[in-house]
Scaffold this active site. Structure first.
Site, PDB file in Angstrom:
ATOM      1  N   HIS A  88      27.175 -62.078  36.558  1.00 20.09           N
ATOM      2  CA  HIS A  88      28.704 -60.984  36.412  1.00 20.09           C
ATOM      3  C   HIS A  88      29.532 -61.562  35.125  1.00 20.09           C
ATOM      4  O   HIS A  88      30.247 -61.245  34.346  1.00 20.09           O
ATOM      5  CB  HIS A  88      30.098 -61.034  37.110  1.00 20.09           C
ATOM      6  CG  HIS A  88      30.008 -59.443  37.762  1.00 20.09           C
ATOM      7  ND1 HIS A  88      29.447 -58.691  37.255  1.00 20.09           N
ATOM      8  CD2 HIS A  88      29.246 -59.279  39.513  1.00 20.09           C
ATOM      9  CE1 HIS A  88      29.108 -57.426  38.427  1.00 20.09           C
ATOM     10  NE2 HIS A  88      29.454 -57.513  39.543  1.00 20.09           N
ATOM     11  N   HIS A 129      23.900 -63.055  41.294  1.00 18.05           N
ATOM     12  CA  HIS A 129      24.779 -61.413  41.154  1.00 18.05           C
ATOM     13  C   HIS A 129      26.755 -61.906  40.101  1.00 18.05           C
ATOM     14  O   HIS A 129      26.446 -61.756  39.389  1.00 18.05           O
ATOM     15  CB  HIS A 129      24.609 -60.329  42.510  1.00 18.05           C
ATOM     16  CG  HIS A 129      25.627 -59.562  41.676  1.00 18.05           C
ATOM     17  ND1 HIS A 129      25.479 -58.424  41.862  1.00 18.05           N
ATOM     18  CD2 HIS A 129      27.006 -59.679  41.822  1.00 18.05           C
ATOM     19  CE1 HIS A 129      26.171 -57.003  40.885  1.00 18.05           C
ATOM     20  NE2 HIS A 129      27.180 -57.694  41.771  1.00 18.05           N
ATOM     21  N   GLU A 130      27.169 -63.060  41.295  1.00 20.33           N
ATOM     22  CA  GLU A 130      27.958 -62.680  40.748  1.00 20.33           C
ATOM     23  C   GLU A 130      27.884 -63.845  39.192  1.00 20.33           C
ATOM     24  O   GLU A 130      28.905 -63.748  38.277  1.00 20.33           O
ATOM     25  CB  GLU A 130      29.368 -63.495  41.582  1.00 20.33           C
ATOM     26  CG  GLU A 130      28.825 -62.989  42.879  1.00 20.33           C
ATOM     27  CD  GLU A 130      29.728 -61.761  42.385  1.00 20.33           C
ATOM     28  OE1 GLU A 130      30.313 -61.263  42.279  1.00 20.33           O
ATOM     29  OE2 GLU A 130      29.362 -60.745  44.160  1.00 20.33           O
ATOM     30  N   MET A 177      33.354 -61.928  44.511  1.00 16.50           N
ATOM     31  CA  MET A 177      33.573 -61.942  43.622  1.00 16.50           C
ATOM     32  C   MET A 177      33.138 -62.354  42.649  1.00 16.50           C
ATOM     33  O   MET A 177      34.159 -63.886  42.672  1.00 16.50           O
ATOM     34  CB  MET A 177      35.345 -61.626  43.915  1.00 16.50           C
ATOM     35  CG  MET A 177      36.350 -60.774  42.904  1.00 16.50           C
ATOM     36  SD  MET A 177      35.414 -59.531  42.305  1.00 16.50           S
ATOM     37  CE  MET A 177      35.961 -59.107  40.922  1.00 16.50           C
ATOM     38  N   GLU A 178      33.722 -61.634  41.551  1.00 14.95           N
ATOM     39  CA  GLU A 178      33.078 -62.823  39.992  1.00 14.95           C
ATOM     40  C   GLU A 178      33.974 -63.502  39.517  1.00 14.95           C
ATOM     41  O   GLU A 178      34.548 -63.836  38.138  1.00 14.95           O
ATOM     42  CB  GLU A 178      32.373 -62.364  39.054  1.00 14.95           C
ATOM     43  CG  GLU A 178      33.521 -60.963  38.896  1.00 14.95           C
ATOM     44  CD  GLU A 178      32.265 -59.225  39.298  1.00 14.95           C
ATOM     45  OE1 GLU A 178      32.541 -59.061  40.809  1.00 14.95           O
ATOM     46  OE2 GLU A 178      32.853 -58.327  38.617  1.00 14.95           O
ATOM     47  N   GLU A 208      28.318 -52.885  37.143  1.00 17.87           N
ATOM     48  CA  GLU A 208      27.764 -53.168  38.282  1.00 17.87           C
ATOM     49  C   GLU A 208      25.739 -52.302  37.970  1.00 17.87           C
ATOM     50  O   GLU A 208      25.290 -52.852  38.763  1.00 17.87           O
ATOM     51  CB  GLU A 208      28.240 -52.635  39.520  1.00 17.87           C
ATOM     52  CG  GLU A 208      29.866 -53.381  39.914  1.00 17.87           C
ATOM     53  CD  GLU A 208      30.258 -54.791  40.129  1.00 17.87           C
ATOM     54  OE1 GLU A 208      29.116 -55.149  40.713  1.00 17.87           O
ATOM     55  OE2 GLU A 208      31.120 -55.408  40.249  1.00 17.87           O
ATOM     56  N   GLU A 211      40.478 -57.037  42.307  1.00 11.26           N
ATOM     57  CA  GLU A 211      39.041 -56.028  41.727  1.00 11.26           C
ATOM     58  C   GLU A 211      39.673 -54.740  43.529  1.00 11.26           C
ATOM     59  O   GLU A 211      38.879 -55.521  44.797  1.00 11.26           O
ATOM     60  CB  GLU A 211      37.746 -56.688  41.766  1.00 11.26           C
ATOM     61  CG  GLU A 211      37.480 -54.856  41.134  1.00 11.26           C
ATOM     62  CD  GLU A 211      35.717 -55.176  41.374  1.00 11.26           C
ATOM     63  OE1 GLU A 211      35.010 -56.612  40.735  1.00 11.26           O
ATOM     64  OE2 GLU A 211      35.092 -54.246  40.498  1.00 11.26           O
ATOM     65  N   GLY A 255      30.941 -58.277  49.579  1.00  6.35           N
ATOM     66  CA  GLY A 255      29.951 -59.598  49.817  1.00  6.35           C
ATOM     67  C   GLY A 255      30.482 -60.816  48.575  1.00  6.35           C
ATOM     68  O   GLY A 255      30.367 -62.279  49.710  1.00  6.35           O
TER      69      GLY A 255
HETATM   70  N1  ARG Z   1      32.455 -56.893  41.780  1.00  2.00           N
HETATM   71  C1  ARG Z   1      32.568 -57.477  43.185  1.00  2.00           C
HETATM   72  C2  ARG Z   1      31.380 -57.657  43.693  1.00  2.00           C
HETATM   73  O1  ARG Z   1      30.202 -56.911  43.150  1.00  2.00           O
HETATM   74  C3  ARG Z   1      32.968 -56.149  44.206  1.00  2.00           C
HETATM   75  C4  ARG Z   1      34.045 -56.644  44.286  1.00  2.00           C
HETATM   76  C5  ARG Z   1      34.692 -54.873  45.479  1.00  2.00           C
HETATM   77  N2  ARG Z   1      36.118 -55.284  45.876  1.00  2.00           N
HETATM   78  C6  ARG Z   1      36.157 -54.232  46.707  1.00  2.00           C
HETATM   79  N3  ARG Z   1      37.221 -54.245  47.398  1.00  2.00           N
HETATM   80  N4  ARG Z   1      36.074 -52.241  45.587  1.00  2.00           N
HETATM   81  O2  ARG Z   1      30.611 -58.528  43.564  1.00  2.00           O
HETATM   82 ZN    ZN Z   2      29.024 -56.890  41.335  1.00  2.00          ZN
END
Ligand code: ARG
Ligand code: ZN
Length: 879
Positions: free
Chosen positions: A306, A302-303, A268-269, A325, A126, A266
């Protein structure tokens, strides 16, 4: 910047894809410098409006080796290839496309795509990182079934992981082995993950409410195996909470979390295989603070959340990022509130919003929660999309109530499971499930800036009516479309007794009773709310629970604030009123400073401080929050041109004066909270430590009390107390302070997360020669430009948290940051671009600083080979 200007992408240009990828089989032959990726896709043509047959695949920083259609090898004349795209012109409606590419994970310092960390392999896809792994339709609305085969040297990579379920694994000749993973859920490629290396794991199980047993695994580097228990407990709590609160059950038989040291964000899901910054996994009492423990619990949640809000229902395009988000942050906020304390969590979130998101929304990078354009998507993982996005989701719950919100969520999943959707789809589910019209909510998604609402009251003693007028403005003007703003209020007498007031009949549609409060629904630019049979003019408690992400200007003066600080039934407003009194005290201090008058504490603030300190009925966490002064930057936000020296002097004076005036009570409180118990991560214990360390901070303003801090440091009870002590000592350049810093380094130089704290504390220190100190930290053998946590702990902290040190009038702080941004631009553009923010607010400072900050930004812009990431932030800042 290189010759051509980077491309801007617009939401209005969205078009569905003209091809679908029904399934993808990936084979990775892992090698540090020459990883071979074979990608076999079953494709179908699905004509969109444009009727274009060209198949345009994204791909960057990879070498194309072979390309096959239905078993026929293509030659270079059969396709177009440039730095970003591979364009084919297939003639069939359904075909198999096979693409073989090569990449070098060892050289990937951007930490996007496939890279190496501590000798292991991992991925971050992502937002648009998958296209650095293979050619693909790298967009979230292309969903496919993934099967992944990983081949690697067995001694170096005992563990081979990808999404979904393990279907096959076996040894191969030459010391290699392989594993095949299949994910039974269709997903966009940004949720793809691969991990390989030598990792240890802890395992547990969770029984879902429908009786299935889920295998839970946390993989870490072997030396960290004793720091996983809290993360595992957090995962189980999250799984249970999502079942209870939303009826959402986990859907695979296995859930894996991998902790890595080098990670841009932080966590990644990725479906079934979350990859985490180790900071949000690893904890034991000796190494992690209460803040770390809470951070782990909330990021794990949080993850996990998701999986439904993000993975099962994903985003149509990246402009919809807040769909997953904002909603998932809202969910993790509610979870943390339930685990610890609802009002404390609310206050902490509002503090974060005000100190990070409000400035972003008032500066050159301001954007709506649904951005309308971007150059580099990674720049839009912002406080606005996340935290303001969560506030907007919260508005639905505030308006519809918890049950109404739940109905909306149920309908959202019923309608959209397995789809890639938009924020309108979410809003429609909320509206339809509750049979209400929420179309006005749209304005919150497309208008940037923090709304300002001004409240005025008029009391008619003869008619016994109270008229409350609310007027909304956005960026100083009436908003293009007025926003729907729920304002929760309550009433009391000047004696602090609650009052029940009744609204006039004609207002019935625009307000609702909520317990001992009224919810006013402001939908017009300006609106009056009339209350009847009001015997005496009441004290009004405004914006209870911070019911909307706005700046509310109330007519409340010191007497009202004092009553609210002491008596309001709403914890948020009590805290807010203390903050307002502290702010009033500091603002009169700033005026005094500017007129070269002596500084004083505002008597009503001192009185309120005394009463909070003495209040034995108050929750200790709330007390700690109420006794904490607003940050200097929050004071600064009240001024159009920031009087930096005055704010610094007044802030310093206020802390010192409170410390002197209340030294007895602070010391008593401090001592009463000294407990000799083993560390527990539990509400009451956290609150005790928090209040104790707030007291310590004041006490340490008096030289005779520094010994208390040294003593607390030397006790080594737990990292929360050790770090608080070290922090207060770090602002004093004494022998004791140096000794403690040295001892801390000795104890922890081998633990990178704890070592980050050692760097941070020194980068944030309020010491005269801070620039020399920062340069020393940058040259320290343990400083690594390739490790984002380490970079943030020095440069992120210096720019964001060392306000006074960074803004030295000479401009050396600005120069240093600009040089470091330029250096990092070539190593890790995402990290470089995040460091620019403190310079972007240059227009708010005095003319001398303004010029120096602008020059620093210009020096960055003049750099050759500037990444899109840094270019976008710097060019917008200078515009
Ligand atoms: N989806 C992830 C989270 O908020 C964040 C990843 C964002 N990474 C990035 N390289 N922009 O849980
Ligand atoms: Zn997130």
């Amino acid at each position: 910047m290189s010759s051509s200007l980077p491309v801007t992408h617009y939401l209005k240009d969205y078009q569905p894809s003209n091809y679908q990828i029904d399934s993808i089989e990936l084979t990775f032959d892992l090698d540090p410098l020459a990883t071979r990726v074979t990608n076999v896709m079953q494709m179908t043509f699905s004509p969109n409006a444009s009727d274009d047959r060209r198949l345009v695949l994204n791909g960057q920083k990879i070498t194309l080796l072979e390309c096959w259609i239905n078993g026929n090898l293509l030659s270079a004349e059969d396709y177009d290839l440039d730095d970003e795209f591979l364009t084919l012109s297939p003639s069939l409606d359904a075909f198999e496309l096979k693409i073989v590419t090569q990449c070098a994970p060892q050289n990937n310092t951007s930490l996007e795509g496939l890279y190496r960390t501590s000798g292991n392999y991992c991925t971050q896809c992502e937002a648009l990182g998958f296209q650095t792994i293979t050619y693909y339709l790298d967009r979230p609305d292309v969903l496919s079934f993934f099967t992944t085969k990983i081949i690697a040297d067995k001694s170096q990579n005992a563990v081979l992981l990808s999404n979904g379920n393990l279907v096959e694994a076996s040894d191969l000749p030459d010391g290699k082995h392989y594993a095949v993973w299949h994910d039974p859920f269709k997903k966009p490629c940004y949720l793809f993950a691969l991990v390989a290396g030598n990792l240890s794991l802890i395992q547990d199980t969770y029984q879902t409410m429908d009786g299935r047993l889920v295998d839970l695994r946390i993989y870490v580097e072997p030396q960290n195996i004793d720091k996983c228990d809290h993360a595992m407990a957090s995962l189980k709590k999250s799984m249970q909470w999502d079942e209870e609160r939303y009826g959402l059950v986990y859907d695979l038989d296995i859930y894996m979390i991998v902790a890595v040291d080098d990670f841009n964000m932080g966590a990644m899901e990725n479906k079934g295989l979350n990859v985490f910054n180790s900071k949000f996994v690893l904890a034991k009492p000796e190494t992690a603070t209460d803040v770390d423990y809470e951070g782990i619990e909330s990021v794990i949640a949080h993850e996990y959340f998701h999986n439904w809000t993000g993975n099962r229902v994903t985003c149509r395009d990246w402009f919809q990022l807040t769909l997953k988000e904002g909603l998932t942050v809202f969910r993790d906020q509610e979870f943390t509130g339930d685990m610890l304390s609802i009002p404390v969590k609310r206050i902490e979130d509002v503090k974060r919003l005000r100190s990070n998101q409000f400035p972003e929304d008032a500066g050159p990078m301001a954007h709506p929660i649904q951005p309308q354009s971007y150059i580099e998507m990674n720049n839009f993982y912002t406080m606005t999309v996340y935290e303001k996005g969560a506030e907007v989701v919260r508005l639905y719950q505030t308006l519809l109530g918890r049950d109404g919100f739940r109905k909306g969520m149920d309908l959202y999943f019923q309608r959209h499971d397995g789809q890639a959707v938009t924020v309108e789809d979410f809003r429609n589910a909320m509206a339809d499930a509750n049979h209400v019209d929420l179309s006005q909510m749209q304005a919150w998604y497309v208008q940037e800036g923090t709304p300002v609402v001004t409240a005025k009251t008029h009391y008619d003693a003869k008619l016994q009516t109270l008229t409350l007028s609310l007027e909304q403005t956005l960026k100083g003007k009436v908003p293009q479309q007025p926003l729907m703003i729920p304002v929760l209020i309550g009433f009391m007498g000047y004696d602090g007794q609650p009052l029940t007031l009744m609204p006039s009949v004609q207002d019935k549609n625009s307000l609702e009773e909520r317990g001992d409060s009224w919810l006013l629904k402001l939908t017009e630019p300006k609106q009056d709310f009339i209350f009847e049979q009001v015997a005496t003019y009441p004290v009004i408690s405004y914006l209870r629970d911070f019911s909307a992400p706005i700046i509310l200007k109330t007519p409340n003066a010191l007497p009202e604030l004092e009553v609210l600080a002491q008596y309001d039934s709403n914890a948020f407003v009590r805290w807010e009123s203390m903050q307002a009194l502290a702010l009033a005290s500091m603002e009169q201090g700033v005026s005094a400073y500017q007129q070269q008058q002596p500084l004083t504490l505002l008597p009503s603030f001192a009185a309120a401080f005394a009463s909070v300190l003495a209040d034995s009925s108050l929750d200790l966490s709330l007390k700690a929050l109420a006794l904490t002064l607003p940050e200097m930057t929050y004071v600064a936000d009240q001024y159009t041109e920031i009087p930096l020296e005055a704010i610094q002097a007044v802030h310093q004076f206020t802390q010192q004066a409170l410390a002197e005036k209340f030294s007895q009570a602070l010391l008593q409180t401090y001592e009463s909270l000294q407990v000799n118990e083993p560390y527990r991560y539990e509400k009451q214990a956290i609150a005790q430590r928090k209040l104790k360390n707030v007291c310590l901070k004041y006490l340490a303003k008096l030289p005779q009390n520094l010994a208390i801090a040294v003593n607390q440091f030397e006790q080594k009870s737990n990292m929360t107390d050790v770090l608080s002590a070290l922090e207060v000592l770090s602002h004093h350049q004494t022998a004791d302070s140096a000794k403690c810093l040295q001892a801390f380094y000795q104890d922890w130089s081998k633990d990178s997360l704890v070592l980050d704290k050692w760097f941070s504390i020194q980068a944030a220190a309020q010491v005269p020669d801070i620039l020399a100190q920062i340069n020393q930290l940058l040259q320290h053998p343990d400083f690594k430009y390739t490790n984002p946590n380490r970079v943030r702990s020095v440069l992120g902290v210096f720019g964001r948290l060392n306000w006074v040190g960074f803004h030295q009038a000479s401009g050396t702080g600005y120069q240093l940051l600009a040089e470091q941004v330029i250096k990092l631009n070539g190593i890790n553009p995402q990290i470089a671009s995040r460091l620019v923010a403190p310079l972007s607010h240059w227009k708010r400072y005095d003319s001398g600083r303004r010029l120096l900050m602008r020059q620093a930004l210009e020096s960055i812009l003049a750099t050759e080979n500037l990444s899109k990431d840094v270019y976008e932030i710097v060019s917008r800042s200078l515009a």
